[in-house]
Scaffold this active site. Structure first.
Site, PDB file in Angstrom:
ATOM      1  N   HIS A 135      -6.891  11.389   1.318  1.00  0.00           N
ATOM      2  CA  HIS A 135      -7.680  10.232   1.303  1.00  0.00           C
ATOM      3  C   HIS A 135      -7.963   9.830   2.526  1.00  0.00           C
ATOM      4  O   HIS A 135      -9.119   9.613   2.612  1.00  0.00           O
ATOM      5  CB  HIS A 135      -6.633   9.155   0.375  1.00  0.00           C
ATOM      6  N   GLU A 136      -7.016   9.946   3.644  1.00  0.00           N
ATOM      7  CA  GLU A 136      -7.447   9.638   4.915  1.00  0.00           C
ATOM      8  C   GLU A 136      -8.239  10.336   5.417  1.00  0.00           C
ATOM      9  O   GLU A 136      -9.022  10.329   6.558  1.00  0.00           O
ATOM     10  CB  GLU A 136      -5.880   9.588   5.639  1.00  0.00           C
ATOM     11  N   HIS A 139     -11.810   9.600   4.788  1.00  0.00           N
ATOM     12  CA  HIS A 139     -12.177   8.669   5.579  1.00  0.00           C
ATOM     13  C   HIS A 139     -13.046   8.926   7.093  1.00  0.00           C
ATOM     14  O   HIS A 139     -13.943   8.517   7.281  1.00  0.00           O
ATOM     15  CB  HIS A 139     -11.043   7.622   5.963  1.00  0.00           C
ATOM     16  N   GLU A 208     -12.936   2.889  -0.700  1.00  0.00           N
ATOM     17  CA  GLU A 208     -11.517   3.476  -1.009  1.00  0.00           C
ATOM     18  C   GLU A 208     -11.698   4.364  -2.425  1.00  0.00           C
ATOM     19  O   GLU A 208     -11.106   5.340  -2.509  1.00  0.00           O
ATOM     20  CB  GLU A 208     -10.828   2.275  -1.579  1.00  0.00           C
TER      21      GLU A 208
END
Length: 323
Positions: A135-136, A139, A208
């Site tokens: 997930h990070e 980003h 997100e």
């Protein structure tokens, strides 16, 4: 995924459309010179934020960058995910707080940093942690920091314009149509400030969803990320209020919003059918077919939040498991 991209495109178009509208109003009424001053001021603030932003995050979270010899498994996971994502390996950091979470920041893909808290290392298993790291990494791939920085300039610009025209612009124009028109411009800018601020929060929520999908695309199971989110909410709910207050200004960086954990844990507990403290593939499949109805207060809370409603977010993850 196409729907998310379309919404982000329309959102950016709407934000810059609002800027164009306010510029037109000010240019017609006062002369374009006034606007340029605030535009330059906003750009200067954006540049400063861009340059020193990473240092502020490091200082606020007391980040300590760690070598591979100290955290070999963490480094290995981040290196593998970065390679699959096609970006340079980010710097790896640890934040010494019991609050379980992770965050990514940096000026570009080559300047990426992925940090985890001590709390998350003590809470998640390997698959869950890898899903969060995916997930990070996403980003960083999506250049989220730059996007949000650019978009955040717009409400800041609206606020500066409103402040000027409401409190200073009427000096020398205290009578007649001039004062009324100046006040109208100020009020319009103030309204645009609130609208654009809500749109930027909406953009934050969309990113997100993008990052969740990106983690799955990097090979992580949707149920692993859903289970990680569940555990992060549970862990945040048990964390002291002071620890959460200490990171209040940085919660937009986190995987979930820790300040909403106490409410979210009650909702997510209903998904954990076997009360194991995790969300397995069967439980994720169950929420896929479930109709989620949010109350007015839930919708309002989400509108004012940097993160999506957690039930909606996990249901979105369940959709990725169908393909």
């Amino acid at each position: 995924m196409f729907g998310l991209k379309l919404r982000m495109f329309l959102l950016v178009a709407a934000l810059f459309g609002i800027v164009y509208a306010i510029v037109t109003i000010i240019g017609t009424a006062m002369g374009i010179k006034n606007f340029y001053f605030y535009l330059v001021l906003a750009l200067v603030f954006m540049l400063i934020q861009y340059l020193i932003g990473p240092k502020i995050v490091e200082w606020s979270m007391k980040v300590k960058y760690v070598e591979e010899t100290s955290y070999p498994e963490l480094h290995q996971m981040i290196e593998e995910l970065a390679r699959n994502a096609g970006i340079p390996k980010p710097k790896v950091g640890i934040a010494p707080t019991a609050l379980p979470n992770a965050f990514a920041f940096g000026r570009s893909r080559r300047d990426g940093r992925v940090c985890v808290t001590q709390g998350i290392l003590n809470l998640l298993d390997r698959n869950e942690l890898k899903a969060v790291l995916g997930h990070e990494i996403t980003h960083i791939v999506n250049r989220d920091m730059l996007t949000i920085t650019l978009l955040s300039v717009i409400p800041m610009l609206m606020y500066r314009i409103a402040w000027h025209f409401l409190f200073f612009g009427s000096v020398g124009r205290r009578r007649g149509e001039g004062a009324a028109y100046t006040a109208l411009i100020g009020l319009s800018a103030l309204v645009f400030y609130f609208i654009t601020n809500l749109l930027v929060l909406y953009a934050s929520r969309i990113r997100e969803y993008f990052a969740d999908k990106g983690s799955v695309d990097l090979g992580n199971q949707p149920s692993a990320l859903a289970s990680a989110l569940y555990k992060l909410v549970y862990g945040s709910a048990k964390t002291s209020k002071q620890a959460i207050k200490d990171v209040e200004g940085l919660k937009a960086f986190f995987v979930n919003d820790p300040s909403k954990a106490s409410k979210e844990i009650r909702e997510l507990a209903a998904i954990d059918l076997d009360r194991s403290g995790t969300i397995d593939p069967d439980e994720l499949q169950h929420i896929y077919s479930r109709k989620i109805e949010l109350t007015f207060s839930d919708r309002l809370l989400e509108t004012l939040s940097t993160h999506p409603n957690m039930l909606k977010r996990i249901q979105k993850l369940s959709e990725y498991g169908q393909h």
